[in-house]
Design an enzyme around this catalytic site. Structure first.
Site, PDB file in Angstrom:
ATOM      1  CB  SER A  42     -37.162 -15.363 -20.874  1.00  0.00           C
ATOM      2  OG  SER A  42     -37.362 -14.131 -20.248  1.00  0.00           O
ATOM      3  CD  GLN A  91     -32.428 -10.490 -18.001  1.00  0.00           C
ATOM      4  OE1 GLN A  91     -32.621  -9.736 -18.950  1.00  0.00           O
ATOM      5  NE2 GLN A  91     -33.174 -10.478 -16.919  1.00  0.00           N
ATOM      6  N   GLY A  92     -29.790 -14.644 -19.011  1.00  0.00           N
ATOM      7  CA  GLY A  92     -30.447 -15.904 -19.340  1.00  0.00           C
ATOM      8  C   GLY A  92     -31.503 -16.257 -18.313  1.00  0.00           C
ATOM      9  CD  GLU A 128     -32.286   1.245 -11.422  1.00  0.00           C
ATOM     10  OE1 GLU A 128     -32.316   2.135 -10.545  1.00  0.00           O
ATOM     11  OE2 GLU A 128     -31.237   0.697 -11.792  1.00  0.00           O
ATOM     12  CB  SER A 145     -45.702  -7.705 -19.766  1.00  0.00           C
ATOM     13  OG  SER A 145     -46.694  -8.120 -18.841  1.00  0.00           O
ATOM     14  CG  ASN A 146     -46.645  -1.798 -20.136  1.00  0.00           C
ATOM     15  OD1 ASN A 146     -45.530  -1.940 -19.639  1.00  0.00           O
ATOM     16  ND2 ASN A 146     -46.946  -0.795 -20.925  1.00  0.00           N
ATOM     17  CD  GLU A 147     -50.469  -6.641 -20.671  1.00  0.00           C
ATOM     18  OE1 GLU A 147     -49.282  -6.987 -20.812  1.00  0.00           O
ATOM     19  OE2 GLU A 147     -51.034  -5.825 -21.422  1.00  0.00           O
TER      20      GLU A 147
HETATM   21  C1  LIG Z   1     -37.098  -7.964 -27.530  1.00  0.00           C
HETATM   22  C2  LIG Z   1     -37.089  -8.756 -26.277  1.00  0.00           C
HETATM   23  C3  LIG Z   1     -35.912  -8.883 -25.567  1.00  0.00           C
HETATM   24  C4  LIG Z   1     -35.849  -9.667 -24.433  1.00  0.00           C
HETATM   25  N1  LIG Z   1     -34.641  -9.828 -23.797  1.00  0.00           N
HETATM   26  C5  LIG Z   1     -34.554 -10.728 -22.790  1.00  0.00           C
HETATM   27  C6  LIG Z   1     -33.276 -11.067 -22.252  1.00  0.00           C
HETATM   28  O1  LIG Z   1     -32.235 -10.520 -22.650  1.00  0.00           O
HETATM   29  N2  LIG Z   1     -33.221 -11.998 -21.295  1.00  0.00           N
HETATM   30  C7  LIG Z   1     -34.334 -12.614 -20.800  1.00  0.00           C
HETATM   31  O2  LIG Z   1     -34.212 -13.432 -19.910  1.00  0.00           O
HETATM   32  N3  LIG Z   1     -35.564 -12.341 -21.297  1.00  0.00           N
HETATM   33  C8  LIG Z   1     -35.694 -11.401 -22.276  1.00  0.00           C
HETATM   34  N4  LIG Z   1     -36.938 -11.127 -22.821  1.00  0.00           N
HETATM   35  C9  LIG Z   1     -38.075 -11.894 -22.363  1.00  0.00           C
HETATM   36  C10 LIG Z   1     -39.124 -11.124 -21.627  1.00  0.00           C
HETATM   37  O3  LIG Z   1     -38.717 -10.878 -20.310  1.00  0.00           O
HETATM   38  C11 LIG Z   1     -40.434 -11.907 -21.717  1.00  0.00           C
HETATM   39  O4  LIG Z   1     -40.884 -11.787 -23.029  1.00  0.00           O
HETATM   40  C12 LIG Z   1     -41.479 -11.421 -20.746  1.00  0.00           C
HETATM   41  O5  LIG Z   1     -41.155 -11.826 -19.455  1.00  0.00           O
HETATM   42  C13 LIG Z   1     -42.861 -11.924 -21.108  1.00  0.00           C
HETATM   43  O6  LIG Z   1     -42.895 -13.291 -21.215  1.00  0.00           O
HETATM   44  P1  LIG Z   1     -43.527 -14.003 -22.509  1.00  0.00           P
HETATM   45  O7  LIG Z   1     -42.946 -13.368 -23.696  1.00  0.00           O
HETATM   46  O8  LIG Z   1     -43.341 -15.458 -22.333  1.00  0.00           O
HETATM   47  O9  LIG Z   1     -45.057 -13.669 -22.461  1.00  0.00           O
HETATM   48  P2  LIG Z   1     -46.163 -14.333 -21.524  1.00  0.00           P
HETATM   49  O10 LIG Z   1     -45.709 -14.299 -20.118  1.00  0.00           O
HETATM   50  O11 LIG Z   1     -46.564 -15.632 -22.081  1.00  0.00           O
HETATM   51  O12 LIG Z   1     -47.333 -13.291 -21.676  1.00  0.00           O
HETATM   52  C14 LIG Z   1     -48.241 -13.240 -22.799  1.00  0.00           C
HETATM   53  C15 LIG Z   1     -49.236 -12.119 -22.529  1.00  0.00           C
HETATM   54  O13 LIG Z   1     -49.968 -12.408 -21.344  1.00  0.00           O
HETATM   55  C16 LIG Z   1     -49.818 -11.372 -20.389  1.00  0.00           C
HETATM   56  N5  LIG Z   1     -49.791 -11.981 -19.053  1.00  0.00           N
HETATM   57  C17 LIG Z   1     -48.922 -12.887 -18.569  1.00  0.00           C
HETATM   58  N6  LIG Z   1     -49.205 -13.180 -17.296  1.00  0.00           N
HETATM   59  C18 LIG Z   1     -50.264 -12.433 -16.944  1.00  0.00           C
HETATM   60  C19 LIG Z   1     -51.022 -12.268 -15.753  1.00  0.00           C
HETATM   61  N7  LIG Z   1     -50.724 -12.914 -14.626  1.00  0.00           N
HETATM   62  N8  LIG Z   1     -52.049 -11.385 -15.772  1.00  0.00           N
HETATM   63  C20 LIG Z   1     -52.355 -10.715 -16.899  1.00  0.00           C
HETATM   64  N9  LIG Z   1     -51.675 -10.814 -18.044  1.00  0.00           N
HETATM   65  C21 LIG Z   1     -50.642 -11.671 -18.067  1.00  0.00           C
HETATM   66  C22 LIG Z   1     -48.522 -10.706 -20.749  1.00  0.00           C
HETATM   67  O14 LIG Z   1     -48.452  -9.389 -20.271  1.00  0.00           O
HETATM   68  C23 LIG Z   1     -48.563 -10.768 -22.264  1.00  0.00           C
HETATM   69  O15 LIG Z   1     -49.374  -9.739 -22.721  1.00  0.00           O
HETATM   70  C24 LIG Z   1     -37.018 -10.305 -23.947  1.00  0.00           C
HETATM   71  C25 LIG Z   1     -38.212 -10.160 -24.637  1.00  0.00           C
HETATM   72  C26 LIG Z   1     -38.263  -9.397 -25.794  1.00  0.00           C
HETATM   73  C27 LIG Z   1     -39.564  -9.268 -26.513  1.00  0.00           C
END
Ligand SMILES: Cc1cc2nc3c(=O)[nH]c(=O)nc-3n(C[C@H](O)[C@H](O)[C@H](O)COP(=O)(O)OP(=O)(O)OC[C@H]3O[C@@H](n4cnc5c(N)ncnc54)[C@H](O)[C@@H]3O)c2cc1C
Lengths: 383, 379
Positions: free
Chosen positions: A129, A126-127, A244, A368-370
């Site tokens: 992020s 999955q590409g 889902e 994320s849970n947020e």
């Molecule tokens: C182990 C792992 C596997 C993954 N696998 C894949 C994969 O296969 N393919 C893929 O495409 N992606 C993958 N991801 C990416 C994942 O979907 C992202 O990490 C996720 O979308 C969160 O983005 P971020 O890490 O940039 O955090 P950010 O979006 O930068 O968030 C940082 C913090 O801010 C909070 N936050 C962000 N926006 C808000 C808001 N509007 N209000 C309140 N809080 C907020 C978040 O909840 C988090 O606590 C994976 C991530 C992990 C950790």
């Protein structure tokens, strides 16, 4: 209101249980049940075993290998799989790109990809992020530019889970930088052996190599690998991430982890504090399981039940809480996380710290849970 | 497996809601009602009787309606929604439940018929001062001379005890075990008081008070008593669920309308996220309440006891969470007696401390963690 399964559903469940516990290789199930890592070959073997029986992609359209099951039956299928320690079919294939191609793809794309996707002949990554596009996925920048019939892709994806095994990657790419960010995104399927694709490992806090960066430098992608409408990628992304209802929370796997923890606890079970933590977690898991049942047993018109976000939020919290308790029970033995196999410490105790650390991911990915709280407060509570 | 209310259950909910709205259209009406004894609206009680609501749990032979636990749960939820102070749990579910469980056919037909018609109000006296849930009935002892029974001791709190026409008293039997006795309200020395949620309870003193054994005299009825307590616990959870539903609704409405710093409060994510967490607690509690209520229909006392502990634990925690956050997110107005939200929190506590709190249920569940491998929602 009625608690019992109908005879048909009870019989269905027994059939699933029977298959999962007798037909999927024991050594694969033991690996899962003991919380050890599966090899790529084990994951493939398990999915092919299921697929041969029509049990890998039951939620797909029937002409592509799906089963005409109710949501409740899919729930039972999913729970029984987890209970038996059968690896869930690879989510990128079975839950993500498969349903997308079946729904948005051309006939040619369906024929080319769906059977191979169901059977895990193609391993999808999955590409989505990117370094600067996480929760705010629509701000992604990896660009695809037309060149004749082809697209030329440049940019970087990250967090690509098991990208080291990937044959193909489904990507969201920017195809129109001029419009509102959501309106300029398309979905492209990219062969990961194409020149210009580079996969670089990322080491996680548990020491594992589970995720990767995927770089694209002038990668040429034939035009027929665009899925759905040009610039219609955001609609597809929402479909993929939001459709889902079943299996949103890892109920069965968490119950299994808790029961394993009880079995491993030994004398620690005499400690009233330990007993109380277990009792509370068991109760919380029951509430979660019942909520999952309420969600699947309700309407089946495809619209997500509002409580789905509750399942994701609470399901990951409980999954994490069980891993915390396991780590606390392991205690000093958990320091032997990277000790050799001849360590005198029990395997479960040596795995406790890495598992705890690894599962912090559960409340980050997949919305994320947020973000789940945001969905609940906006779409359910209207705040 | 089905988690939906059927048409008749929906109709019952609408009817009860409609009837309660005639008396408790707003919180001010409840305030007026609880300001004076008996602390509930006797006219409404009569209309609940006319509607058949008071007879729901009892068989038609006994003058009741013969409905199932889901229907009773629906009524309790609706009572909870408006914080109705009517002693439905105490009089119908608990005291009536005891009579139905242990009484002779004649006793049942007499008492339950009159309870269902609103002619008499009952209260159950099963707790002695300082005692905790199901810790026994040492506070009240039964004696027999010939076939005349008398009771001695103190019961407190007796919910709804001051107004009750008859008290259903649990007492230690001379030869061991626990019996259930009927005592005329006027024959005891009782002191009514007001609980934190402004509902009523009483201290009941028995001093050689004449009592009629319910069921076969001298028989140990402890298992039936325990089952009725469990059942009351589950119905109390239904009532608490109704309270919490109202609190979550009131809180979200408030966040949308209250302005500070020139904007409505729902602009602040620190608050909307907390509201989201309240909703999560509510949904999980609803699942457990539905499940526990359905478990009663299975008729297995062990399963009902387990369900009571499980729903008790969940509802206690949810009540603390939602009850506290509802006040906090309202700010000062949540503290006032004229506003339903904070009074709801008081009501949740009264239900919880009366019927079994978190520590109690958790301790019981913790004592049983090794008799199963895992807990399954579907058997
Ligand atoms: C182990 C792992 C596997 C993954 N696998 C894949 C994969 O296969 N393919 C893929 O495409 N992606 C993958 N991801 C990416 C994942 O979907 C992202 O990490 C996720 O979308 C969160 O983005 P971020 O890490 O940039 O955090 P950010 O979006 O930068 O968030 C940082 C913090 O801010 C909070 N936050 C962000 N926006 C808000 C808001 N509007 N209000 C309140 N809080 C907020 C978040 O909840 C988090 O606590 C994976 C991530 C992990 C950790």
């Amino acid at each position: 209101m009625q608690l019992e399964l109908s005879p048909t559903d009870a019989e269905f469940r027994d059939r699933m249980r029977e298959f999962f516990t007798t037909k999927v290789p024991q050594q694969i199930r033991d690996t899962v049940l003991e919380g050890r890592h599966l090899t790529k070959d084990q994951i493939i073997e398990a999915q092919r075993t299921l697929n041969a029986e029509g049990l890998a992609v039951p939620h797909w359209p029937t002409e592509w290998g799906g089963q005409d099951w109710t949501d409740l039956q899919r729930h039972l299928w999913h729970e029984e799989m987890q209970r038996a320690g059968v690896p869930i079919p690879l989510a990128f294939n079975a839950s993500m790109i498969g349903p997308v191609i079946a729904h948005f793809g051309t006939q040619e794309q369906k024929e080319r990809f769906l059977p191979a996707t169901a059977n895990l002949d193609i391993w999808w990554s999955q590409g989505f992020s990117e370094p600067d596009a996480g929760s705010d996925l629509a701000s992604l920048r990896t660009a695809a530019v037309r060149d004749g019939d082809d697209w030329v892709v440049n940019g970087q994806k990250t967090w690509t889970t098991l990208g080291q095994h990937g044959d193909w990657i489904f990507t969201l790419v920017r195809t129109d930088p001029e419009v509102k960010k959501q309106a300029g995104i398309s979905m492209l399927l990219i062969d990961m052996t194409s020149p210009g694709v580079e996969v670089r490992p990322i080491e996680l806090i548990d020491g594992g190599h589970e995720v990767n960066e995927v770089w694209f430098s002038d990668v040429r992608v034939p035009g027929d690998l665009l899925v759905g409408e040009l610039n219609g990628g955001w609609t597809i992304a929402k479909f993929l991430l939001g459709n889902e209802r079943v299996g949103v929370a890892p109920v069965g796997a968490t119950k299994r982890a808790l029961s394993a923890l009880k079995a491993n606890a030994g004398d620690l079970l005499d400690d009233p504090l330990v007993r109380a933590r277990i009792a509370e977690l068991e109760n919380d898991l029951l509430a979660l399981e019942l909520t999952a049942l309420r969600v699947v047993a309700h309407s089946s018109d495809g619209a997500p039940h509002p409580a789905s976000s509750v399942l994701k939020l609470r399901g990951t919290e409980l999954q994490q809480a069980v891993s915390e308790l396991a780590l606390d029970l392991a205690g000093p033995a958990s320091l032997a996380a990277r000790a050799d196999d001849d360590s005198p410490q029990a395997g479960w105790a040596r795995r406790a710290a890495p598992t705890y650390l690894n599962l912090r991911k559960a409340s980050i990915y997949g919305g994320s849970n947020e973000i789940q709280r945001q969905i609940i407060s906006r779409t359910i509570l209207g705040l | 497996m089905d988690f939906t209310y059927d048409d008749e259950q929906q109709a019952l909910r609408e009817a009860v809601r409609g009837l309660l709205a005639t008396t408790y259209a707003d919180h001010e009406a409840r305030r007026r009602t609880v300001a004076d004894d008996p602390g509930f609206d006797e006219a409404l009680w009569g209309r609940l009787a006319d509607m058949g609501v008071l007879g729901l749990p009892f068989s038609e032979d006994d003058g009741g309606v013969g409905a199932g636990p889901v229907e009773i749960g629906v009524v309790c939820q609706e009572l909870g929604r408006v914080l109705a102070p009517e002693p439905y749990l105490a009089s119908v579910v608990h005291a009536g439940g005891l009579v139905a469980a242990v009484g002779t056919p004649e006793q049942k037909a007499d008492l339950l018929g009159r309870l269902s018609s609103g002619e008499i109000v009952l209260a159950a006296a099963d707790t002695s001062p300082g005692a905790r849930w199901s810790s026994g009935t040492d506070g009240v002892r039964a004696s027999v001379s010939g076939d005349a029974w008398t009771l001695d001791g103190v019961a407190d709190p007796v919910v709804g005890g001051a107004r009750a026409d008859h008290l259903v008293v649990t007492a230690a039997l001379p030869d061991g075990g626990t019996g259930v006795f009927l005592v005329a309200g006027d024959d005891v020395d009782r002191t009514g008081y007001v609980a934190a949620d402004l509902t009523r309870a009483a201290t009941v003193r028995l001093d050689g008070t004449a009592a009629t054994p319910l069921g076969e005299p001298g028989r140990d009825l402890a298992p039936s008593i325990a089952t009725i307590s469990d059942l009351t616990r589950i119905m109390g959870a239904n009532q608490a669920l109704g309270v919490m539903q109202s609190q979550v609704r009131a809180t979200t409405d408030y966040l949308k309308s209250r302005k500070q710093f020139g904007v409505t409060l729902n602009t602040f994510q620190a608050l909307t996220f907390r509201a989201a967490d309240m909703y999560v607690s509510l949904e999980l509690a609803q699942s457990m309440v539905d499940w526990a209520t359905m478990t009663i229909a299975g008729g297995d006392p062990g399963a009902v006891a387990d369900a009571a502990d499980r729903v008790g634990l969940t509802i206690s925690r949810a009540g603390r969470h939602i009850g506290q956050e509802a006040i906090q997110l309202h700010g000062g107005i949540g503290m006032t007696a004229e506003y339903a939200v904070g009074v709801g929190t008081a009501h949740l506590e009264v239900l919880d401390q009366w019927l079994g709190n978190r520590g109690h249920h958790l301790a019981r569940l913790a004592s049983r963690v090794d008799d199963h491998d895992l807990v399954d929602a579907l058997s």
